[in-house]
Design a protein around this motif. Structure first.
Motif, mmCIF file in Angstrom:
data_model
loop_
_atom_site.group_PDB
_atom_site.id
_atom_site.type_symbol
_atom_site.label_atom_id
_atom_site.label_comp_id
_atom_site.label_asym_id
_atom_site.label_seq_id
_atom_site.Cartn_x
_atom_site.Cartn_y
_atom_site.Cartn_z
ATOM 1 N N ARG A 219 18.209 34.408 33.651
ATOM 2 C CA ARG A 219 18.230 33.343 34.659
ATOM 3 C C ARG A 219 17.310 33.705 35.823
ATOM 4 O O ARG A 219 16.793 34.819 35.906
ATOM 5 C CB ARG A 219 19.652 33.146 35.184
ATOM 6 N N PHE B 283 28.887 32.312 32.808
ATOM 7 C CA PHE B 283 29.653 31.965 31.602
ATOM 8 C C PHE B 283 29.856 33.194 30.721
ATOM 9 O O PHE B 283 30.689 33.180 29.821
ATOM 10 C CB PHE B 283 28.954 30.871 30.799
ATOM 11 N N ARG C 201 16.372 23.754 31.705
ATOM 12 C CA ARG C 201 17.451 24.007 32.660
ATOM 13 C C ARG C 201 16.939 23.704 34.059
ATOM 14 O O ARG C 201 15.734 23.660 34.288
ATOM 15 C CB ARG C 201 17.916 25.451 32.548
ATOM 16 N N CYS D 215 20.868 34.881 25.449
ATOM 17 C CA CYS D 215 22.248 34.396 25.394
ATOM 18 C C CYS D 215 22.685 34.172 23.955
ATOM 19 O O CYS D 215 21.919 33.654 23.148
ATOM 20 C CB CYS D 215 22.376 33.088 26.168
ATOM 21 N N HIS E 169 20.139 27.582 23.540
ATOM 22 C CA HIS E 169 20.615 28.595 24.485
ATOM 23 C C HIS E 169 19.484 29.070 25.379
ATOM 24 O O HIS E 169 18.305 28.879 25.081
ATOM 25 C CB HIS E 169 21.221 29.781 23.726
ATOM 26 N N CYS E 170 19.869 29.718 26.461
ATOM 27 C CA CYS E 170 18.888 30.322 27.363
ATOM 28 C C CYS E 170 18.466 31.679 26.799
ATOM 29 O O CYS E 170 19.083 32.186 25.855
ATOM 30 C CB CYS E 170 19.502 30.541 28.740
ATOM 31 N N CYS F 251 25.456 27.250 24.911
ATOM 32 C CA CYS F 251 26.205 26.093 25.421
ATOM 33 C C CYS F 251 25.338 24.848 25.583
ATOM 34 O O CYS F 251 25.848 23.781 25.907
ATOM 35 C CB CYS F 251 26.924 26.434 26.722
ATOM 36 N N CYS G 162 24.198 34.988 33.813
ATOM 37 C CA CYS G 162 24.976 33.758 33.679
ATOM 38 C C CYS G 162 26.475 34.057 33.788
ATOM 39 O O CYS G 162 27.014 34.893 33.062
ATOM 40 C CB CYS G 162 24.683 33.096 32.338
HETATM 41 S S1 SF4 Z 1 26.117 30.366 28.434
HETATM 42 FE FE1 SF4 Z 1 24.729 30.507 30.209
HETATM 43 S S2 SF4 Z 1 22.953 31.634 29.470
HETATM 44 FE FE2 SF4 Z 1 24.087 30.879 27.652
HETATM 45 S S3 SF4 Z 1 23.171 28.913 27.083
HETATM 46 FE FE3 SF4 Z 1 24.894 28.483 28.456
HETATM 47 S S4 SF4 Z 1 23.981 28.407 30.546
HETATM 48 FE FE4 SF4 Z 1 22.497 29.428 29.187
#
Ligand code: SF4
Length: 610
Positions: free
Chosen positions: A72, A501, A179, A286, A282-283, A290, A499
């Motif tokens: 990020r 999450f 994003r 990760c 995904h990012c 999500c 992140c």
């Molecule tokens: S959990 Fe966080 S890092 Fe992973 S895809 Fe979702 S926003 Fe991106």
């Protein structure tokens, strides 16, 4: 240890400076480092949309490494929406690639005489002409930049809303599936500098001090990260809409209505998965996945592929406006991303305007014939379009809820839902008392991510946080201490640029410390880790104290403090009791001002503005 890249758009001067180890030890990176620079190089007279305001983008020591959820990036500025400290962070891939250009932070000042974009690679930095991009929507501008700068580049771009200085304009990375730096108006700050985009393209390896520690932490955490956050993986963040509605957390009808199960069912992420999912994404770094790509089928948007709305977007552009037509919310989300508008503030200000319309404070004449009634999808889409272009009366809505209420007059301020000028995300302080305290005390205004307690009150427990779990929602017991600890922890997440999450998959305090120590070679312990988070939180507060923030601003919207809305909760948060306990935890005085003693203990002596 690292490098800061500076760009002055007035003089077109580009320079670099070394980032000292001492600074990294005290402020880590990401928004900790950004806050330090912002405090030192702006004043309480800085105009958010003036050339003296800074746009600072920074990544953390683990960005660009293999650490989970670490790609990020964080941005810091003075907000044109609130006039106070602003922070926002985004996932995707931009942060990791920026780090691979060889930098830890980018500090942009001044204003270009004509539209430009920044092109940053691991070999050179250039300020390039963006006249042909000005006026273009974010997705199109991103595609053009990819053609010009190469397919491997990553672009952070503003749209027409940022160019028009809409106060909650956003910055979109990587186009349609990207994003967003959504909150606080970073898009307007870029627009005020005539800066259309920042494009990065680099491939330098990121050095790791202790590869063995990195590998062992990854090995230990990997199975948990892959297996645990299944709900997030399956439904995305918006999979939580129905659960949120059932406990009274979802904003419904401008935060006025207590329940709406039939509407929530239609716009939840699970319905989106059944009806429209194309694929997950995904990012960088990760394994949770999500992100959602969806396709509208049937109706006026047939066949369009777009990013799936997050939970907050479903809540604000959906239930807050009583829109239960899923494809309309998908389209509204897509329009906001195309124009570069924050979906939370956009949905908030339109929900507020719908109530003003219902009460007769604004009329269809003000809105060029638009009947802005509850649940009116076509009207929602038209108003989004006009806000982005600052057309007619919608120019007022583009100022945000607080300023719009002041301009509309009458009793509009009574149903204006904002804190410190920032519209809340889709989490209600009446549903969870830690959320109430977190929204009231977050440094950027109403923000649930500043404390991130919503799933950890009467729910999940972070074992290594060092405080007891919170079994009950509607008591004040333990809430102040929990918010204090969680805010300090979140400052560390945002300074490492990881992140949050990840918490659902076990990326809690100890693994985060392990990743940081592996990347830097430090031997930071639990106490020093939290003291660093506390230092960063206090520096943000000192920035706000310098512009006049105190206890009077640590409050909640009248509606959240006084209106029992029924449904999943009929409670009201006892904010003042929690606030006094919270100030004690923080070592602040009763007016919410950090005491000199605490500030000195945190090593912030040079930043006392009083
Ligand atoms: S959990 Fe966080 S890092 Fe992973 S895809 Fe979702 S926003 Fe991106």
């Amino acid at each position: 240890m690292g490098k800061i890249l500076r760009v002055d758009l007035d003089t077109r001067r580009v320079s670099t400076e070394e980032l000292s180890d001492t600074v990294v030890e005290k402020y880590i990176g990401g928004n900790g480092l950004g806050t330090k620079i912002l405090y030192e190089e702006t004043t309480n007279m800085t105009e958010p949309l003036g050339p003296d305001n800074l746009l600072i983008i920074a990544v953390g020591p683990v960005t660009g490494t293999r650490a989970f959820n670490s790609d990020r990036f964080d941005a810091v500025t003075m907000s044109p929406l609130t006039g106070i400290y602003a922070e926002s962070n985004a996932g995707g891939y931009w942060g990791g690639v920026f780090k691979k250009c060889g930098y830890d932070a980018l500090v942009i000042c001044g204003k270009s005489a004509e539209p430009v974009y920044l092109s940053i690679t691991d070999k050179r930095v250039e300020i390039k002409n963006a006249k042909s991009l000005w006026g273009k929507e974010t997705f199109e501008a991103t595609e053009i930049l990819r053609e010009m700068e190469g397919k491997t580049c990553r672009a952070a771009v503003i749209g027409p809303a940022g160019e028009a200085l809409v106060r909650f304009a956003s910055v979109i990375t990587d186009g349609m599936h990207g994003r967003t730096l959504g909150r606080c108006g970073f898009g307007a700050v870029m627009g005020s500098k005539n800066l259309k985009a920042v494009v990065v393209n680099g491939n330098r390896p990121t050095e790791i001090a202790d590869e063995e520690k990195m590998a062992s932490t990854l090995k230990k955490l990997g199975p948990l990260m892959r297996d645990q956050p299944t709900a997030l993986r399956i439904g995305g963040t918006s999979g939580g809409v129905e659960g949120s509605e059932s406990i009274g957390n979802l904003p419904i009808k401008n935060w006025n209505q207590g329940s709406w199960p039939e509407g929530a069912k239609k716009i939840t992420g699970m319905t989106m998965v059944e009806e429209a999912l194309v694929k997950r994404y995904h990012c960088g770094q990760c394994v949770i996945n999500c992100g959602r790509v969806v396709r509208a089928e049937g109706g006026p948007y047939e066949g369009q592929e777009m990013a799936g709305p997050e939970y907050e977007t479903m809540g604000l552009l959906g239930s807050n406006c009583m829109i239960d037509h899923l494809r309309t919310v998908l389209k509204a989300n897509e329009l906001c991303n195309r124009y570069g508008l924050d979906t939370i503030s956009t949905g908030s200000v339109i929900g507020f305007a719908m109530e003003a319309f219902e009460r007769g404070l604004i009329s269809s004449q003000d809105l060029d014939g638009i009947e802005l009634t509850w649940g009116n999808g076509p009207a929602l889409l038209k108003v989004i379009d006009r806000i982005a272009r600052r057309e007619g009366f919608c120019r007022v809505l583009g100022e945000g809820v607080r300023k719009a209420a002041e301009q509309i007059g009458g009793n509009a301020c009574e149903f204006a839902v904002e804190v410190k000028g920032l519209e809340p995300p889709a989490h209600d302080g009446r549903a969870r008392f830690t959320v109430a305290l977190g929204l009231a005390t977050a440094n950027r205004g109403a923000c649930h991510l500043g404390a991130f307690t919503h799933d950890f009150e009467e729910g999940l427990v972070i074992e290594d946080l060092g405080t007891p779990g919170l079994p009950k929602r509607f008591t004040t017991e333990g809430k102040a201490e929990n918010v204090f600890m969680m805010q300090n922890l979140m400052c560390m997440f945002d300074s490492l640029s990881c992140c949050k999450f990840g918490l659902y998959g076990g990326l809690t305090v100890n693994p985060l410390i392990d990743f940081l120590n592996a990347a830097t070679g430090w031997d930071l312990d639990h106490t020093a880790f939290f003291e660093t988070g506390e230092r960063i939180f206090n520096l943000k507060r000192l920035f706000n104290v310098r512009v006049g923030v105190s206890r009077k601003d640590d409050t909640l919207p009248l509606r959240m403090l006084t209106h029992r809305r029924g449904g999943g909760t009929n409670e009201l948060p006892p904010l003042n009791i929690m606030l006094s306990e919270y100030y004690q935890c923080r070592g602040w005085n009763e007016f919410g001002i950090p005491t000199r003693e605490r500030i000195r203990k945190l090593g912030l002596d040079n930043y006392i503005p009083y």
